[in-house]
Design a protein around this motif. Structure first.
Motif, short mmCIF file in Angstrom:
data_model
loop_
_atom_site.label_atom_id
_atom_site.label_comp_id
_atom_site.label_asym_id
_atom_site.label_seq_id
_atom_site.Cartn_x
_atom_site.Cartn_y
_atom_site.Cartn_z
N MET A 160 0.79 -1.11 -0.03
CA MET A 160 -0.12 0.03 -0.07
C MET A 160 0.89 1.39 0.05
N ALA A 161 1.76 1.21 0.71
CA ALA A 161 2.93 2.30 0.68
C ALA A 161 3.40 2.70 -0.57
N THR A 162 3.89 1.38 -1.07
CA THR A 162 4.53 1.42 -2.70
C THR A 162 3.34 2.16 -3.41
N ASP A 163 2.16 1.74 -3.77
CA ASP A 163 1.05 2.62 -4.43
C ASP A 163 1.06 3.84 -4.15
N ALA A 164 1.24 4.16 -2.91
CA ALA A 164 0.86 5.76 -2.67
C ALA A 164 2.20 6.43 -3.08
N VAL A 165 3.45 5.77 -2.91
CA VAL A 165 4.30 6.56 -3.58
C VAL A 165 4.40 6.79 -4.92
N CYS A 166 4.02 5.78 -5.55
CA CYS A 166 3.99 5.64 -7.10
C CYS A 166 2.85 6.58 -7.63
N GLU A 167 1.64 6.67 -6.94
CA GLU A 167 0.88 7.79 -7.21
C GLU A 167 1.01 9.08 -7.28
N TYR A 168 1.91 9.49 -6.25
CA TYR A 168 2.65 10.70 -6.26
C TYR A 168 3.55 11.18 -7.24
N GLY A 169 3.86 10.20 -8.11
CA GLY A 169 4.80 10.28 -8.96
C GLY A 169 6.61 10.34 -8.67
N MET A 170 6.62 9.99 -7.35
CA MET A 170 7.82 9.52 -6.67
C MET A 170 8.43 8.13 -7.18
N GLN A 171 9.77 7.83 -7.16
CA GLN A 171 10.18 6.61 -7.58
C GLN A 171 10.63 5.55 -6.26
N MET A 172 10.20 4.32 -6.75
CA MET A 172 10.75 3.23 -5.73
C MET A 172 12.19 3.11 -6.11
N ALA A 173 13.11 3.50 -4.83
CA ALA A 173 14.42 3.03 -5.00
C ALA A 173 15.15 1.99 -5.37
N PHE A 189 5.86 10.41 12.98
CA PHE A 189 5.13 9.11 13.00
C PHE A 189 3.85 9.34 12.59
N PHE A 190 3.23 8.58 11.87
CA PHE A 190 1.73 8.45 11.15
C PHE A 190 1.36 7.26 11.57
N MET A 191 -0.15 7.07 11.58
CA MET A 191 -0.67 5.86 11.53
C MET A 191 -0.74 5.14 10.32
N TYR A 192 -0.99 5.82 9.15
CA TYR A 192 -1.14 5.15 7.79
C TYR A 192 -0.19 5.55 6.93
N ALA A 193 0.00 4.58 5.98
CA ALA A 193 1.01 4.71 5.20
C ALA A 193 0.98 5.67 4.11
N GLU A 194 -0.55 6.15 3.68
CA GLU A 194 -0.67 7.22 2.69
C GLU A 194 -0.30 8.62 3.19
N GLU A 195 -0.26 8.69 4.70
CA GLU A 195 0.08 9.98 5.38
C GLU A 195 1.43 10.07 5.13
N ALA A 196 2.25 8.93 5.40
CA ALA A 196 3.72 9.14 5.20
C ALA A 196 4.25 9.52 3.57
N ALA A 197 3.44 8.90 2.58
CA ALA A 197 3.58 9.11 1.46
C ALA A 197 3.50 10.53 1.11
N ASP A 198 2.18 11.03 1.60
CA ASP A 198 2.03 12.50 1.40
C ASP A 198 3.19 13.47 1.74
#
Length: 719
Positions: free
Chosen positions: A315-328, A433-442
């Motif tokens: 889910m975190a990977t999806d959120a990172v990619c949706e923001y147009g960032m790259q998975m290292a 620190f956040f509860m959800y992966a989407e918040e971190a990706a944001d």
């Protein structure tokens, strides 16, 4: 010395209106200053004198024996002007007027505020307020809590400006729970003098303020705000919560650009062009502030994810990619090192799944190893409670590694009980620190947004060689007939005078003239009526396309005249424009709409019949830089069409950018242009050029008349 230092870094404060009466502002201000251990002298002022909060009270400001930097005024509104006079006599240069009862109450209060500002200007003072919560500086050398919020402020690195006093007070009360602290806080209230722009400029080189937060309901001087914010945001992040999004500033506009524009689109464009990160809720504002408070600006957008559970990692990977960032792309060396201590069931690809049995030691070793990878710019660490592992222990381990390696952003995602976050509020944290992966990706996306802005070139506002006199003559003709709306022919001629590529065309008032022009251009052609009374031609059948011959042109001309006569519209007919027929099915739109506060806005997007339905458009405040124009074109979804989808000829991007820049120059030269549409800007299948097939210009009549009859020789209209 900056005179605002008298307000934000005072060595002595007079509280005028100090009181012994419990739960009054005059009492609360005194208590907060003392409870927070203000490092300077406090002088209570009350007509009755006596002792207030253990300090000698003075009946007037002039009785105070020492110098006073700041006067915090909490007297009744009717006594404020006289109090300012007394402060001037005492030599006080800094004012914070808590008192309400000014322009927020109506015309009488507005007049009182006008007199207040006049005195402040005359006396060379600076003033926060009136109708505000107060000011705070948490620096150990100052320790000033000069406001009446319930809680004492938390120390941090944020400079915060709030236009709302009550909201500012509410925020000060919850800072501890948010794991955030302020360096300085200014409640600007009615912003008679000090406003958000003043604070921005003051904090530009203030080392104690590492990020700036703004809560705004209005932007008083958009052009000055843009100048300041675009410079300061290159040095430190500026986050803004701009309220009042629903105001439809251009709902009655007659152009496509105007009807799609609005006050909030103008504010959004201004903030975007100024490098300000806009948030739409307090929750998001402080989530982003928490990230900037604990993370450096990354060197790139490559994200690594460390997790002890596969699902949240995906889910975190999806959120990172949706923001147009790259998975290292993790290096082979890093993978080998990870395999040396992680179990065989673990995945060392990104996301790195340490599996549920991962002990604290694996979190520490994995994070340390991944931080060292040169292909990684930012890291998300995910924790789910398994096998008795304690969330707070894992968090401490993550913060320990972060303290040793502060060079890269690390964000924690802890999907655990709310008690965990309550414990954090009592700790000195260095990781958000956040509860959800989407918040971190944001949060990572906001860091990346700031990086891109800081790397973005300044941009230039080019000046093109245009025929300004020709355009002025055309507009004057319309004004001489008392028309705010230029005809299609006039509009296209103005565009042509400014070097915008328009269709080859000619103007005809008879059937024979139309055929002569058609023959000279070459078929197929388009015939468009141009009328002084009808602006939307398609509604009355005034546009005839794909005319293949002189015979067809004659027939279409005769039919148009008959239809207009039948509908009673023939009297407004000026003639017809015969244009080359440009072949292409990619129709864009560009234009100008005027916002009453922010001025001219440029629009670009998908045009033709799709404009009102798809609304794939973007706005920027004029004047445009070359970078603004480039970004406008790239930001619409239709950009893929311009690149040359499905084998079509790629659009000439440079030429389209130039079209936008020439329009920006046009509205700068003729600031009374209220609305302008080029719809469609047709992309030629043959050359990829953006060609203005149709144009529509409307001016503000009285303003235009004044400008074009002006002979002062010094204003923009005379040059």
């Amino acid at each position: 010395m900056n005179i605002l230092d008298k307000i934000m870094k005072p060595k002595s404060i007079a509280v005028i209106g100090a009181s012994t009466k419990e739960h009054t502002i005059g009492s609360d201000i005194m208590k907060r200053l003392q409870e927070y251990d203000f490092n300077g002298k406090i002088y209570p002022v009350n007509p009755k004198g006596g002792i207030i909060e253990g300090l000698q009270a003075y009946t007037t400001v002039n009785e105070i024996p020492g110098e006073v930097d700041l006067a915090i005024i909490v007297v009744n509104a009717k006594f404020v002007l006289n109090t300012i006079d007394q402060c001037h006599e005492k030599g006080i240069k800094g004012l914070c007027i808590i008192t309400a009862g000014f322009k927020e109450t109506g015309a009488e209060g507005a007049e009182l505020e006008k007199q207040l500002l006049s005195k402040v200007r005359e006396y060379g003072m600076r003033c926060v307020g009136p109708n505000c919560l107060g000011v705070v500086n948490t620096h150990p050398d100052i320790r000033m809590d000069g406001c009446f919020a319930e809680s004492l402020p938390e120390r941090g690195n944020i400079g915060f400006v709030s236009q709302s006093g009550a909201l500012g007070g509410g925020i000060l009360n919850i800072l501890k729970d948010l794991n955030l602290g302020f360096a300085q806080f200014i409640s600007i209230g009615n912003q008679a003098d000090v406003n958000a722009e003043t604070a921005l400029e003051y904090w530009e080189d203030e080392e104690d303020v590492e990020q700036i937060l703004l809560y705004m309901e209005s932007i008083q001087n958009p052009s000055n705000f843009r100048k300041l914010a675009s410079r300061i945001s290159k040095k430190k992040p500026i986050l803004a919560l701009k309220a009042g999004r629903s105001a439809a500033g251009a709902s009655a506009a007659s152009s496509h650009t105007g009807s799609l524009a609005g006050a909030d689109k103008a504010a959004n464009a201004l903030l975007q062009q100024s490098g300000v990160i806009r948030e739409y809720s307090l929750k998001n504002l402080f989530a982003t502030a928490k990230v900037f408070a604990n993370c450096p600006i990354p060197k790139g957008d490559r994200v690594a994810i460390i997790t002890n559970s596969g699902g949240p990692g995906i889910m975190a990977t999806d959120a990172v990619c949706e923001y147009g960032m790259q998975m290292a792309k993790i290096t082979d060396e890093t993978k080998a090192k990870l395999r040396s201590f992680l179990p065989s069931a673990a995945s060392v690809k990104n996301p790195i799944d340490m599996i549920a049995s991962a002990p604290i030691e694996h979190y520490k070793q994995t994070l340390e190893t991944v931080i060292a990878d040169e292909n990684v710019d930012m890291i998300i660490v995910i924790y789910l409670p398994f096998l008795g592992l304690k969330d707070i222990d894992v968090a401490k381990a993550v913060m320990e590694i972060k303290a040793e390696h502060p060079e890269k952003p690390v964000i924690g995602v802890f999907m655990t009980k709310s008690e965990f976050f309550a414990k954090l509020s009592d700790m000195d944290v260095n990781v958000p620190f956040f509860m959800y992966a989407e918040e971190a990706a944001d949060g990572l996306n906001r860091l990346n947004q700031q990086r891109l802005w800081m790397e973005r070139p300044e941009g230039k506002i080019p000046v093109f060689d245009v025929d300004r006199e020709k355009a002025k003559k055309i507009i004057r003709q319309s004004l001489s007939e008392n028309r705010a709306q230029l005809t299609t022919r006039e509009s296209i001629d103005v565009l042509d005078a400014y070097g915008i590529r328009v269709c080859k065309s000619g103007f005809a008032t008879t059937e024979e003239e139309a055929v002569t022009i058609g023959n000279s251009i070459g078929y197929p052609v388009v015939m468009k009526m141009t009328s002084k009374t009808t602006s939307h031609k398609t509604d009355v059948g005034g546009v005839r396309v794909n005319i293949q011959s002189a015979e067809q042109l004659r027939a279409e001309y005769q039919d148009l005249i008959a239809k207009l006569t039948e509908k009673g519209l023939i009297d407004g007919l000026e003639g017809v424009i015969i244009q080359e027929m440009v072949k292409g099915n990619r129709e864009m739109v560009c234009g100008i709409a005027t916002d009453p506060q922010y001025g001219p806005m440029m629009m670009f997007g998908l045009g033709g019949v799709f404009i009102e339905v798809m609304k794939d458009v973007t706005f920027r405040i004029a004047p445009l830089t070359d970078i603004d124009a480039k970004e406008m074109i790239k930001s619409v979804k239709a950009y893929k069409l311009l690149e040359g989808a499905r084998g079509t000829t790629p659009a000439q991007m440079d030429q389209i950018e130039e079209t936008l820049l020439r329009l920006s120059q046009l509205v700068h030269d003729f600031s009374f242009i209220d609305e302008l549409d080029i719809n469609p800007l047709l992309i030629s299948e043959k050359t990829g050029e953006g060609i203005a097939v149709d144009g529509r210009i409307k001016v503000r009549l009285e303003e235009a008349k004044n400008a074009l009859t002006c002979e002062c020789g010094s204003c923009s209209c005379c040059h």
